[in-house]
Enzyme design. Structure first.
Site, PDB file in Angstrom:
ATOM      1  N   ASP A  52       5.337  -3.735  -0.404  1.00  0.00           N
ATOM      2  CA  ASP A  52       5.911  -2.584   0.381  1.00  0.00           C
ATOM      3  C   ASP A  52       7.053  -2.733   1.124  1.00  0.00           C
ATOM      4  O   ASP A  52       7.225  -3.913   1.554  1.00  0.00           O
ATOM      5  CB  ASP A  52       4.597  -2.398   1.331  1.00  0.00           C
ATOM      6  CG  ASP A  52       3.738  -1.322   1.095  1.00  0.00           C
ATOM      7  OD1 ASP A  52       3.893  -0.479   0.294  1.00  0.00           O
ATOM      8  OD2 ASP A  52       2.764  -1.132   2.353  1.00  0.00           O
ATOM      9  N   ASP A  93      -1.255  -1.107   2.312  1.00  0.00           N
ATOM     10  CA  ASP A  93      -1.774  -0.695   3.509  1.00  0.00           C
ATOM     11  C   ASP A  93      -2.772   0.493   3.508  1.00  0.00           C
ATOM     12  O   ASP A  93      -3.742   0.734   4.398  1.00  0.00           O
ATOM     13  CB  ASP A  93      -1.015  -0.964   4.677  1.00  0.00           C
ATOM     14  CG  ASP A  93       0.290   0.036   4.497  1.00  0.00           C
ATOM     15  OD1 ASP A  93       0.229   0.903   3.532  1.00  0.00           O
ATOM     16  OD2 ASP A  93       0.967   0.081   5.292  1.00  0.00           O
ATOM     17  N   ASP A 146      -3.206   3.001  -1.769  1.00  0.00           N
ATOM     18  CA  ASP A 146      -2.808   1.735  -2.012  1.00  0.00           C
ATOM     19  C   ASP A 146      -4.236   0.945  -2.847  1.00  0.00           C
ATOM     20  O   ASP A 146      -4.126   0.196  -3.729  1.00  0.00           O
ATOM     21  CB  ASP A 146      -2.345   0.821  -1.154  1.00  0.00           C
ATOM     22  CG  ASP A 146      -1.053   1.361  -0.695  1.00  0.00           C
ATOM     23  OD1 ASP A 146      -0.312   1.928  -1.556  1.00  0.00           O
ATOM     24  OD2 ASP A 146      -0.409   0.799   0.370  1.00  0.00           O
TER      25      ASP A 146
END
Ligand code: ADP
Ligand code: MG
Length: 888
Positions: free
Chosen positions: A332, A623, A627
């Site tokens: 990310d 997070d 996801d």
């Protein structure tokens, strides 16, 4: 005190009745009341499954076929009156079980300690303010706020639900999320699945927001009543364990066959059957690596403890090793590579005026309108601390926007009094924007913020110093580009005037006026660039995934040296187009790509699966709720422990306690160390077993007496060996773990290198021990005396071999000798124990040992050193061959 009768049918009561019964209010409970209730009702937790106690673990160690055989051997010894032998076997069994139970106990304990580190944090209203507390501190009557990705912390009666969808599969088995509605009253006898105004502990919020009052905590929740455990059922054995077990089994069969053969030959030679039986048992016990799976657990649980120190919490034991073998990390951007501490730094208006926030905020009408939208369409709270810093709670983007509005002199409270909120579309990453609708006298005011691409189709005009003019798309895109190229995250803001305010969203989001763009800087995490370069040295590809604009993404990727000038970004749109063409097209797009921009959360899964198809071993960080599928299907899912949603955490194998990319890299290093340590222990256990087999095969082949007695074999294996192998599991890293490429994902533990080393060790140690035995007998020594020497030699061999096991790639002369005190102590203890027994009258009798002269001991030690030389030679040869092939 609330009336929280567990039999009450909350679902059929009105919100007022519920709040009254629970003695709660819109301001939530007071802190004092909450702590009073906490002491009455106890913590909001289900009793954790009790760990098996030490005695249980101890007894469990005896449940193994090999131990049964030993027990039989003990019984036979008793039967024929060999009391000393029987006692000795008994003692060894006890000691063995003790060591095994201790190790297992330790592994359980550290797993439990880890579980304690994973707290569920909950948003509650107390004393009229929204705060975050650990889920365990909830009490009946508490006012809880739910958002997408949360795990419902207790049973709730919903006072408010906005697009709230909840996955209740834990309770109902229904895997699709259920919509909730706070305005419905349900029948008193409605089943759980149909109580739409309630949420139950343990279920997961798939989307939307909600507010509810706690009706039951801990055991008084529906989950508690069913005494369901929220921990998922034990999972299938992971591949690493399966591989090790399969190998153990194969080896066991091979060894049993060879032992049976030896026994048959000895039997034909008129060796007493009882002696053959006992020796066969001892040999089998010694050579069969039945302790391997346990050794694996020990190494991995030591690895988890090391990882905790480096901010990685391990949820699944084998993830320790899997992380070490990953070849790609899909990270990310926001919050992992950057700090997710956004500051609105720049405003770009659509008449080419740019302002830096905080330096000069002119009294400009457009800026004022922009700040109004920023403050109204906002779910965060901020305030200025005494030292001039901005602090707050809620979404980072919203905090930055609110702080910007404050700096420009706009107060959210005043605005809301002037423009009361009517309805709202909350930000969801998949949506890409957020909107609010307000009353403005007779009319309505809509405020929208989000990605420019999402807003452009909604707008028809744009604001300039000279008033609102028809929208010019290219102008907006240019402004966007110049902000994004500097690495800023860009948000577009727009407003709309509506004839009346109480209509439904989002059909009215058109004909808006685009007000301007806000550029926000998100500082890179200081360790991130180093961590990215560490990955490169370690042969791991890092790719960056973000919902931000490609220009923003590339600018940050370049700053991190994750991408070069030539690298482009693959966007979500390109990905979607490739997906329509089939998986081949997707694979072509993902191979070699390092930056993905404007990807929707669910496209993460597409990327992960595509990389996996290409043979990569993929670690993913994430997070959000969305996801979860990617975290789940990745080889290693890494969730953010601080900022991550409960849903993401539950799908992950590892949690980062500091949400920092550098911790993933630290975890990779620990994983590689753990894998090496597994190999070290395996090598040590199997090579010493092989040596014993070689020794016995040679003695039988040359028609010699048995070189070691059964008791001696057991001693060698279950005592002196175990004392030392523990030390190997604690080996620190060799320092070059991150200088090598990851091992091929399919590589077996027993690769050619391992085989070469085991075979050489077995032949050298077994051969030397046999020659020594042979020679001593030739010199006319008594068999007992010769065995005494061979036994001592074997113990010395083990002492030397443990140092050989410390590295597969490093010469013994280059190892830091004192870096592993436990290993040194273990070696000294093994040798010391043996010398002690040579002098103890009791052990002399049982073990058949006697003291030797120092000269003799030194002589045997030099023989043992041959093994060291042999391994050193083997290393030199393979290094030489490697450099030759590299040169050729
Ligand atoms: P990342 O994957 O890097 O975390 P996000 O999905 O959070 O990115 O954000 C992607 C885009 O969505 C941002 O560039 C921004 O335009 C928009 N966005 C992010 N947060 C918000 C918010 N709270 N409200 C409106 N739009 C947002
Ligand atoms: Mg985000």
């Amino acid at each position: 005190m609330p009336d929280s009768n567990p039999q009450r049918q909350w679902q059929s009561l009105s919100p007022r009745e519920v709040t009254a019964l629970l003695d709660s209010s819109d301001a939530g409970l007071t802190t004092a009341e909450a702590s009073r209730r906490l002491s009455t009702y106890g913590p909001n937790a289900l009793p954790t499954p009790r760990l098996p106690g030490f005695p249980r673990l101890f007894l469990r160690q005896f449940a193994s076929p090999l131990i049964y055989v030993l027990l039989a051997a003990m019984a036979v010894s008793l039967g024929v009156g060999k009391l000393a032998d029987a006692t000795f076997i008994g003692l060894i069994l006890l000691l063995n079980a003790l060591i095994g139970a201790l190790q297992e106990y330790h592994a359980h304990r550290s797993a439990q300690a880890l579980r304690k580190l994973m707290v569920n944090r909950v948003q509650v209203v107390r004393d009229g303010e929204t705060i975050e507390i650990p889920g365990e501190e909830l009490v009946p009557g508490d006012l809880v706020l739910l958002g997408s990705g949360d795990r419902v912390p207790a049973d709730l009666y919903l006072l408010e639900a906005k697009g709230l969808e909840v996955d209740e599969s834990v309770l109902t088995g229904e895997s699709l999320p259920v919509g909730k509605d706070s305005d419905l009253l349900c029948a008193p006898d409605a089943p759980l699945a149909e109580r739409f105004n309630q949420c139950f502990a343990g279920s997961l919020v798939a989307s939307g927001r909600g507010r509810g009052v706690v009706t039951g905590t801990g055991l008084a929740t529906e989950v508690g009543k069913l005494s369901l455990s929220l921990e998922s059922a034990e999972e299938a054995k992971p591949p690493l364990f399966q591989r090790i077990e399969r190998f153990s089994k194969k080896l066991t069969i091979a060894l049993l066959v060879s032992v049976a053969l030896l026994a048959a030959i000895e039997l034909a030679r008129d060796t007493p059957p009882l002696l053959i039986f006992m020796t066969a048992v001892a040999l089998a016990v010694s050579a069969i690596p039945e302790g391997l799976p346990m050794a694996l657990t020990v190494v991995l649980s030591i690895g988890t403890r090391r990882m905790v120190r480096r901010h990685v919490i391990v949820r699944k034991l084998v993830a320790v090793e899997s992380l070490g073998s990953c070849t790609v990390i899909a990270a990310d951007k926001t919050g992992t590579l950057t700090e997710n501490r956004l500051t609105a730094s720049e405003v770009a208006l659509l008449d080419d005026r740019n302002y830096h926030i905080g330096t000069n905020h002119p009294s400009d009408e457009v800026i004022e309108r922009l700040c109004r939208v920023a403050a109204l369409c906002n779910e965060a709270e901020v305030h200025k601390t005494d030292d001039g810093q901005w602090q707050g709670s809620g979404d980072a983007v919203d905090q930055a926007l609110l702080a910007m509005a404050c700096k420009c002199g706009i107060e959210r409270g005043h605005l809301l009094a002037r423009y009361p909120l009517c309805s709202q579309i909350h930000y969801e990453p998949a949506l890409g924007y957020a909107a609010t609708l307000h009353n403005d006298g007779e009319r309505g005011l809509s405020c929208v913020k989000g990605a420019l691409e999402k807003l452009l189709p909604m707008c028809s005009s744009m604001a300039t110093a000279a008033g609102d003019v028809p929208l010019d798309n290219s102008r907006a895109l240019d402004a966007m580009k110049s902000l994004a190229e500097r690495g800023a995250r860009v948000l577009a803001l727009a407003e709309g005037k509506l004839p009346a305010s109480d209509r439904v969203f989002p059909e009215q989001l058109h004909n808006l006026c685009l007000l301007g763009l806000v550029g926000m800087v998100d500082p890179l995490r200081p360790e991130a660039a180093q961590a990215v370069s560490d990955c490169r040295t370690a042969g791991i590809h890092v790719c960056m995934l973000t919902g931000d604009h490609p220009h923003t993404a590339l600018s940050i990727a370049r700053e991190l040296k994750l991408a070069d000038r030539e690298d482009g970004a693959v966007t979500g749109m390109e990905l979607a187009r490739a997906e329509a063409q089939g998986s081949r097209a997707v694979d072509q797009l993902t191979s070699g790509t390092r930056v993905y921009a404007r990807v929707s959360p669910d496209q993460k899964l597409t990327i992960v699966q595509s990389l996996q198809r290409q043979g990569e071993f993929v670690a993913v960080t994430g997070d959000g709720v969305n996801d979860a599928p990617a975290l789940h299907s990745a080889h290693v899912g890494v969730a953010m422990g601080e900022r991550g949603t409960e849903v993401a955490k539950e799908s992950a194998d590892l949690l980062l306690t500091d949400d920092n990319f550098a911790s993933v890299v630290a975890g990779v290093e620990e994983g590689r160390i753990a894998y090496r340590n597994i190999r070290k222990v395996v090598f040590f256990l199997i090579s010493t077993g092989a040596a014993e087999i070689v020794l016995f095969v040679l003695s039988t082949a040359f028609a010699m007496p048995l070189p070691l007695t059964p008791v001696q074999l057991l001693w060698l294996n279950l005592v002196t060996n175990s004392v030392q192998s523990v030390g190997l599991a604690l080996e620190p890293g060799e320092g070059d773990e991150m200088q090598r490429p990851p091992r091929p994902p399919r590589e077996s533990l027993f690769d050619p290198l391992m085989l070469r080393r085991v075979i050489t060790s077995g032949l050298v140690m077994g051969g030397v021990a046999f020659s020594c035995f042979y020679w001593l007998l030739q010199q006319g020594w008594q068999v007992e005396q010769a065995r005494n020497s061979v036994l001592l030699l074997m113990v010395l061999f083990e002492n030397v071999q443990v140092f050989n096991s410390r590295s597969e790639v490093r010469s013994i002369f280059h190892q830091p000798f004192f870096s592993n005190p436990v290993l040194l102590l273990g070696t000294l203890a093994a040798q010391g124990l043996h010398i002690l027994s040579m002098y103890s009258p009791l052990m002399q009798g049982v073990l058949g040992v006697s003291p030797v002269s120092l000269a003799h001991w030194t002589g045997l030690l030099s023989l043992a050193m041959l093994q060291l030389l042999a391994m050193e030679l083997l290393l030199r040869i393979s290094n030489w061959r490697e450099s030759n092939t590299a040169a050729g």
